[in-house]
Scaffold this active site. Structure first.
Site, PDB file in Angstrom:
ATOM      1  N   LYS A 170      38.128  47.210  40.211  1.00  0.00           N
ATOM      2  CA  LYS A 170      38.420  46.996  41.631  1.00  0.00           C
ATOM      3  C   LYS A 170      39.910  46.721  41.756  1.00  0.00           C
ATOM      4  O   LYS A 170      40.380  45.613  41.491  1.00  0.00           O
ATOM      5  CB  LYS A 170      37.652  45.815  42.223  1.00  0.00           C
ATOM      6  CG  LYS A 170      37.825  45.736  43.758  1.00  0.00           C
ATOM      7  CD  LYS A 170      37.640  44.338  44.316  1.00  0.00           C
ATOM      8  CE  LYS A 170      38.915  43.532  44.307  1.00  0.00           C
ATOM      9  NZ  LYS A 170      39.972  44.050  45.243  1.00  0.00           N
ATOM     10  N   GLY A 201      37.742  47.931  47.435  1.00  0.00           N
ATOM     11  CA  GLY A 201      37.152  46.916  48.289  1.00  0.00           C
ATOM     12  C   GLY A 201      37.945  45.628  48.251  1.00  0.00           C
ATOM     13  O   GLY A 201      38.974  45.528  47.570  1.00  0.00           O
ATOM     14  N   ASP A 202      37.473  44.639  48.969  1.00  0.00           N
ATOM     15  CA  ASP A 202      38.136  43.342  48.984  1.00  0.00           C
ATOM     16  C   ASP A 202      37.399  42.356  48.074  1.00  0.00           C
ATOM     17  O   ASP A 202      36.372  42.691  47.470  1.00  0.00           O
ATOM     18  CB  ASP A 202      38.261  42.795  50.408  1.00  0.00           C
ATOM     19  CG  ASP A 202      36.913  42.690  51.131  1.00  0.00           C
ATOM     20  OD1 ASP A 202      35.861  42.698  50.459  1.00  0.00           O
ATOM     21  OD2 ASP A 202      36.925  42.603  52.376  1.00  0.00           O
ATOM     22  N   GLY A 203      37.931  41.160  47.999  1.00  0.00           N
ATOM     23  CA  GLY A 203      37.336  40.164  47.117  1.00  0.00           C
ATOM     24  C   GLY A 203      35.937  39.767  47.517  1.00  0.00           C
ATOM     25  O   GLY A 203      35.042  39.623  46.680  1.00  0.00           O
ATOM     26  N   GLY A 207      34.786  42.111  44.782  1.00  0.00           N
ATOM     27  CA  GLY A 207      35.171  41.177  43.720  1.00  0.00           C
ATOM     28  C   GLY A 207      34.078  40.180  43.388  1.00  0.00           C
ATOM     29  O   GLY A 207      33.758  39.964  42.213  1.00  0.00           O
ATOM     30  N   GLU A 245      44.591  36.007  34.076  1.00  0.00           N
ATOM     31  CA  GLU A 245      46.052  35.877  34.084  1.00  0.00           C
ATOM     32  C   GLU A 245      46.409  35.493  35.508  1.00  0.00           C
ATOM     33  O   GLU A 245      46.275  36.290  36.425  1.00  0.00           O
ATOM     34  CB  GLU A 245      46.701  37.195  33.650  1.00  0.00           C
ATOM     35  CG  GLU A 245      48.182  37.055  33.355  1.00  0.00           C
ATOM     36  CD  GLU A 245      49.031  37.533  34.507  1.00  0.00           C
ATOM     37  OE1 GLU A 245      49.530  36.649  35.247  1.00  0.00           O
ATOM     38  OE2 GLU A 245      49.195  38.748  34.680  1.00  0.00           O
ATOM     39  N   CYS A 279      54.395  37.238  38.493  1.00  0.00           N
ATOM     40  CA  CYS A 279      53.838  35.920  38.199  1.00  0.00           C
ATOM     41  C   CYS A 279      54.636  35.187  37.119  1.00  0.00           C
ATOM     42  O   CYS A 279      54.597  33.962  37.043  1.00  0.00           O
ATOM     43  CB  CYS A 279      52.376  36.052  37.773  1.00  0.00           C
ATOM     44  SG  CYS A 279      52.094  37.345  36.566  1.00  0.00           S
ATOM     45  N   GLU A 378      53.960  28.442  43.863  1.00  0.00           N
ATOM     46  CA  GLU A 378      54.368  29.803  43.544  1.00  0.00           C
ATOM     47  C   GLU A 378      54.674  30.528  44.851  1.00  0.00           C
ATOM     48  O   GLU A 378      53.782  30.793  45.652  1.00  0.00           O
ATOM     49  CB  GLU A 378      53.263  30.526  42.775  1.00  0.00           C
ATOM     50  CG  GLU A 378      53.690  31.883  42.277  1.00  0.00           C
ATOM     51  CD  GLU A 378      52.603  32.564  41.451  1.00  0.00           C
ATOM     52  OE1 GLU A 378      52.956  33.282  40.514  1.00  0.00           O
ATOM     53  OE2 GLU A 378      51.412  32.382  41.759  1.00  0.00           O
TER      54      GLU A 378
END
Length: 477
Positions: A170, A201-203, A207, A245, A279, A378
């Site tokens: 995904k 798709g989205d989370g 997801g 990660e 990141c 972050e």
């Protein structure tokens, strides 16, 4: 306009179970660049079933069979190299040179690295009378982000393929174009049906269904720490392996010596690359307090080289990926100002002359403290926070004072001194004296930056189960 509305399942491009569409926005123009479909649990079930069936044969494939597949994939990837780079530019705004020289380049680098590791990897080893066997874990779910799309896709797909796993990918719905072309690459390379599957798709829709699916044996996720926690929670009831990660707020300790100016400039450049959307970016710079004024002068000169512009303009920096990201970055820049940090360069608002597109001024804060919001959160944009230190011990202590531990940086004329500091930083990957990325070096984090490792030989471990076959070698033989 691109129309990527089908999913790649069991070796075929198929219509989604439900007709739900999503516009993909070009962040340089704020205009619609294409359309994808949003998958559902039904699409996930179909893709996972295909991967589960394919594992029966691919999981038993030989090293030689996998090597042949890799060689074909690399050949097809190179044929589509320019298409892949152009897709990255369009979907997430990477300048043309960065898409060509780094974004697309990292994809082929991971494929080539995994191929070399596969050729010599020990899948079996005898220890006394016991044979230690490393076997593919099974069906893997892969959830990847938008900031380095091809890098993150290939550093998961490559070790999974090499170890004999099957998978469902995904990609980010924000930047899905390059993933779609990558699926076409694998199709053209003749990867056996069901080994690689793609569902957009989205989370919430895809997801979650992937990370909780009972027939998924392992989840590999790259994204925010917040989202990573949700993935782990979804995976927990079925006790599947989770490799993550996640976020970072990496320290960059600049030593007090003759290389100071060069290293400060390099550190600023390291944050501005990819519009700060990395990141592992060195977003907290630690410098001797007495030299803070020099940093401010270096910052003004350095950011001039990173003034953003349209990807094809030759500018070194493009936009950030979305309106949501732009607003988040602006809020954090304002927070830095409100909390008393000095704006040495950049600041709030869009750069002059760039009214369209999600462009952010390259920003450097000085005279910050390690407890400020801009030093803790972050930001994921072209924003550097510079903090002063009294001595190196204090710099190391502040560098480690973060919930993250993805990367760290040390730069100084005395290489041995820099190496000693590197050994004290609590992070998964340390770059000494502006070292270049190494596709063979393990990449992953300590603490809330995740678990497991990607890249090179160490990436294979997360996709393998270890079996002990006792009595495989008779005593005395």
């Amino acid at each position: 306009m691109r129309e990527y509305t089908k999913f790649f399942i069991n070796g075929e491009w198929v219509e989604p179970a439900e007709a739900k569409k999503l516009d993909v926005i070009n962040p340089s123009t704020e205009e619609v660049a294409g359309e994808i479909s949003l998958g559902t649990e039904k699409d996930v079930d179909k893709a996972v079933a295909a991967a589960k069936e394919a594992f029966k044969t691919w999981g038993q494939s030989t090293r030689e069979e996998r090597i042949a597949v890799f060689e074909r994939i690399i050949e097809e990837y190179k044929k589509r190299y320019d298409d892949l780079a152009a897709a990255v530019t369009e979907e997430m705004g990477a300048p043309t040179f960065l898409a060509q020289k780094a974004q697309a380049a990292m994809g082929v680098a991971h494929l080539q690295t995994a191929l070399q590791v596969l050729k010599d990897f020990k899948f079996e080893e005898d220890k006394g009378t016991t044979r230690i066997v490393k076997e593919p874990i099974g069906v893997c779910a892969m959830i990847t982000p938008w900031n380095w799309p091809l890098n993150q896709i290939t550093c998961k797909v490559a070790p999974a393929l090499a170890t004999g796993c099957t998978m469902v990918l995904k990609p980010s719905e924000v930047a899905p174009f390059s993933a779609y072309i990558f699926a076409e690459v694998l199709e053209a390379a003749g990867v056996p049906k069901g080994v690689f599957n793609l569902v957009n798709g989205d989370g919430a829709g895809v997801g979650s269904a992937l990370s909780s699916h009972p027939d998924v044996d392992m989840v590999s996720f790259t994204g925010s720490t917040r989202a990573g926690i949700e993935v782990a929670k979804n995976a927990a009831p079925t006790v599947k392996r989770v490799q993550q990660e996640l976020g970072g707020k990496s320290p960059n300790i600049i030593l007090d010596d003759d290389a100071f100016a060069k290293n400060v400039a390099a550190g600023i450049g390291g944050v501005m690359q990819n519009s700060g959307q990395s990141c592992n970016a060195p977003t907290r710079m630690f410098v001797p307090k007495a030299r803070m004024g020099e940093v401010e002068e270096i910052a003004k000169a350095t950011v001039e080289k990173f003034q953003p512009g349209a990807p094809e303009s030759g500018a070194k920096m493009g936009p950030v990926v979305s309106d949501v990201q732009f607003k988040k970055i602006q809020d954090l820049i304002k927070k830095g100002i409100d909390e008393g940090a000095t704006v040495a360069a950049g600041g709030e608002g869009k750069p002059e002359g760039l009214d369209k597109g999600y462009f952010v001024k390259p920003t450097v804060f000085t005279n910050a403290t390690n407890d400020m919001t801009i030093a803790r959160e972050e930001i994921f944009g072209p924003v550097l926070t510079v903090i002063g230190y009294d001595d190196v011990d204090q710099a190391v202590e502040m560098g480690n004072d973060t919930p993250y531990g993805l990367a760290g940086y040390v730069a100084g004329a005395d290489h041995e001194a820099a190496m000693k500091i590197a050994s004290r930083l609590r992070a998964g990957q340390i770059a000494v004296n502006n070292a270049a990325p190494d596709p063979g070096a393990p990449f992953g984090g300590y603490k809330q930056s995740g678990n497991g490792r990607e890249w090179g030989e160490h990436a294979f471990a997360d996709f393998l189960e270890i079996k002990a076959v006792m009595g495989a070698s008779p005593a005395g033989k």
